[in-house]
Write a protein that holds these residues in place. Structure first.
Motif, short mmCIF file in Angstrom:
data_model
loop_
_atom_site.label_atom_id
_atom_site.label_comp_id
_atom_site.label_asym_id
_atom_site.label_seq_id
_atom_site.Cartn_x
_atom_site.Cartn_y
_atom_site.Cartn_z
N CYS A 153 -9.70 -15.66 4.27
CA CYS A 153 -10.12 -14.25 4.32
C CYS A 153 -11.58 -14.11 3.91
N GLN A 154 -12.01 -14.92 2.95
CA GLN A 154 -13.40 -14.88 2.52
C GLN A 154 -14.34 -15.27 3.66
N LYS A 155 -13.94 -16.26 4.46
CA LYS A 155 -14.74 -16.66 5.62
C LYS A 155 -14.83 -15.52 6.64
N LEU A 156 -13.71 -14.82 6.84
CA LEU A 156 -13.73 -13.67 7.75
C LEU A 156 -14.61 -12.56 7.20
N ALA A 157 -14.57 -12.37 5.88
CA ALA A 157 -15.40 -11.34 5.26
C ALA A 157 -16.88 -11.64 5.47
N GLU A 158 -17.25 -12.90 5.32
CA GLU A 158 -18.65 -13.29 5.48
C GLU A 158 -19.07 -13.20 6.95
N LYS A 159 -18.16 -13.48 7.86
CA LYS A 159 -18.48 -13.48 9.28
C LYS A 159 -18.60 -12.08 9.86
N TYR A 160 -17.70 -11.17 9.44
CA TYR A 160 -17.64 -9.86 10.08
C TYR A 160 -18.07 -8.69 9.18
N GLY A 161 -18.02 -8.88 7.87
CA GLY A 161 -18.45 -7.81 6.97
C GLY A 161 -17.57 -6.58 6.96
N VAL A 162 -16.33 -6.71 7.42
CA VAL A 162 -15.42 -5.56 7.49
C VAL A 162 -14.75 -5.30 6.14
N PHE A 163 -14.54 -6.33 5.36
CA PHE A 163 -13.90 -6.19 4.05
C PHE A 163 -14.50 -7.19 3.07
N THR A 164 -14.19 -6.98 1.80
CA THR A 164 -14.51 -7.96 0.76
C THR A 164 -13.20 -8.46 0.17
N VAL A 165 -13.24 -9.64 -0.41
CA VAL A 165 -12.04 -10.27 -0.98
C VAL A 165 -12.17 -10.31 -2.50
#
Length: 355
Positions: A279-291
């Motif tokens: 999820c952290q990788k997705l957060a860094e890639k898309y900026g939609v959420f933080t973990v």
């Protein structure tokens, strides 16, 4: 026509997800069921039941085995029909009519629910943006409010963080005139339990459960551990046959040898850590959420788009827990395969939002 109490008008019942989903990651359940040999033993034990007889009112065998597991004398343990019964029991036993209960928000909603059923005043202490409080902040607020009961989960559901052993003990010791209830439902996933001093502190109760790391949510079996005088008072108000015979037999089988549970717990923690990292990788890639990091079996995502993501996942037959008030999603770890499906769908949703 009878006149209903005013308290009912403002109460919102707990709303568990009852729909059927391909992947269900909303209730913090273990993705493991019981090992087959334990299931077989529980099935065989049903043949031994005298169904015309009431269950053991003292729940002696369960308390003995729970005591061995928790390294606590059986006389310092009360067994409940899940944590819910125990929370209600605490509120109705230890707070006077019109008394005061302090909760740390966000936290498990049933603390406030059962306090309101008992017609107690509820003081909500709000946590910061990362769902944290310091021990001193809690101590200062409690000393100012003077509640009869302070109750909080540690680590916290739904925030995932918690007070370490020293912090929790210092809170308990500083509030000697307040009953401090520490709900350790998720402490199997962390190593900061205060069980080692729970029976020596005269104002402390610790709650444990078989629903989370033991994978026995269907069993409805929880425990209160504490100072002997407090336990004796709870037994005055506890229903005499509150734990049915089938649950008592099953709990004994589950607690007889818990090596299987220790191994499952390691895997649950590993899957959760993998989920958080992905999820952290997705957060860094898309900026939609933080973990937000957690000490539990679930991941926490902070986002203004929590409701949109929640609804999109539901369309894809994946259920997680949404807390719009706190702009957060709570995602219980599933199996390796379930997490992989979730992450694929979550990335697709994030990509659409970014576009």
């Amino acid at each position: 026509m009878i006149t209903l109490p005013e308290k009912l008008a403002s109460m919102t019942p707990y709303d568990p997800c009852e729909d059927v989903y391909q992947i269900k990651l909303d209730a913090n359940e273990s993705y493991f069921s019981l090992p087959e040999e334990l299931r077989d033993a529980i099935a065989a034990s049903i043949d031994t039941i005298d169904f015309n007889r009431y269950p053991d009112p003292t729940v002696a065998d369960v308390r003995r085995l729970a005591g061995r597991e928790f390294r606590i004398a059986p006389g310092n343990i009360v067994v409940g029909n899940g944590s819910d019964e125990l929370i209600s029991l605490i509120m109705n036993t230890f707070a006077p009519r019109g008394g005061k209960v302090m909760v740390l928000s966000p936290d498990f909603s049933m603390y406030q629910f059962y306090a309101e059923v008992a017609e107690l005043e509820v003081v909500n202490m709000l946590k910061d943006g990362e769902f944290m409080l310091t021990e001193q902040q809690v101590i200062d607020r409690a000393k100012a409010e003077k509640p009869d009961i302070l109750i909080f989960s540690n680590p916290c559901n739904p925030g995932g963080q918690g007070f370490d052993h020293g912090e929790a003990v210092r809170i308990c010791m500083a509030l000697e005139d307040t009953l401090v209830v520490v709900d350790e439902a998720y402490m199997d996933f962390w190593d900061q339990s205060i069980l080692d001093c729970s029976t020596a502190l005269e104002n402390v109760l610790v709650m444990k459960t078989l629903s989370k790391a033991f994978g026995c949510a269907a069993m409805r079996c929880g425990f209160i551990i504490g100072y002997k005088d407090l336990i004796d008072q709870l037994n005055k108000t506890r229903s005499p046959y509150n734990i049915n015979t089938m649950t008592q037999l099953a709990a004994c089988i589950v607690l007889e040898d818990t090596s299987w549970q220790k191994e499952q717990c390691k895997q649950l923690i590993a899957r959760k850590e993998e989920l958080e990292a992905a999820c952290q990788k997705l957060a860094e890639k898309y900026g939609v959420f933080t973990v937000l990091p957690t000490h539990t079996n679930f991941a926490v995502l902070r986002t203004e788009k929590c409701t949109e993501i929640f609804e999109e996942l539901k369309k894809r037959s994946i259920c997680v827990r949404c807390f719009p008030k706190f702009q957060m999603l709570r995602i219980t770890t599933g199996s390796e395969q379930e997490n992989a499906i979730l992450l694929t769908e979550l990335e697709d949703i994030c990509a659409d939002m970014q576009a």
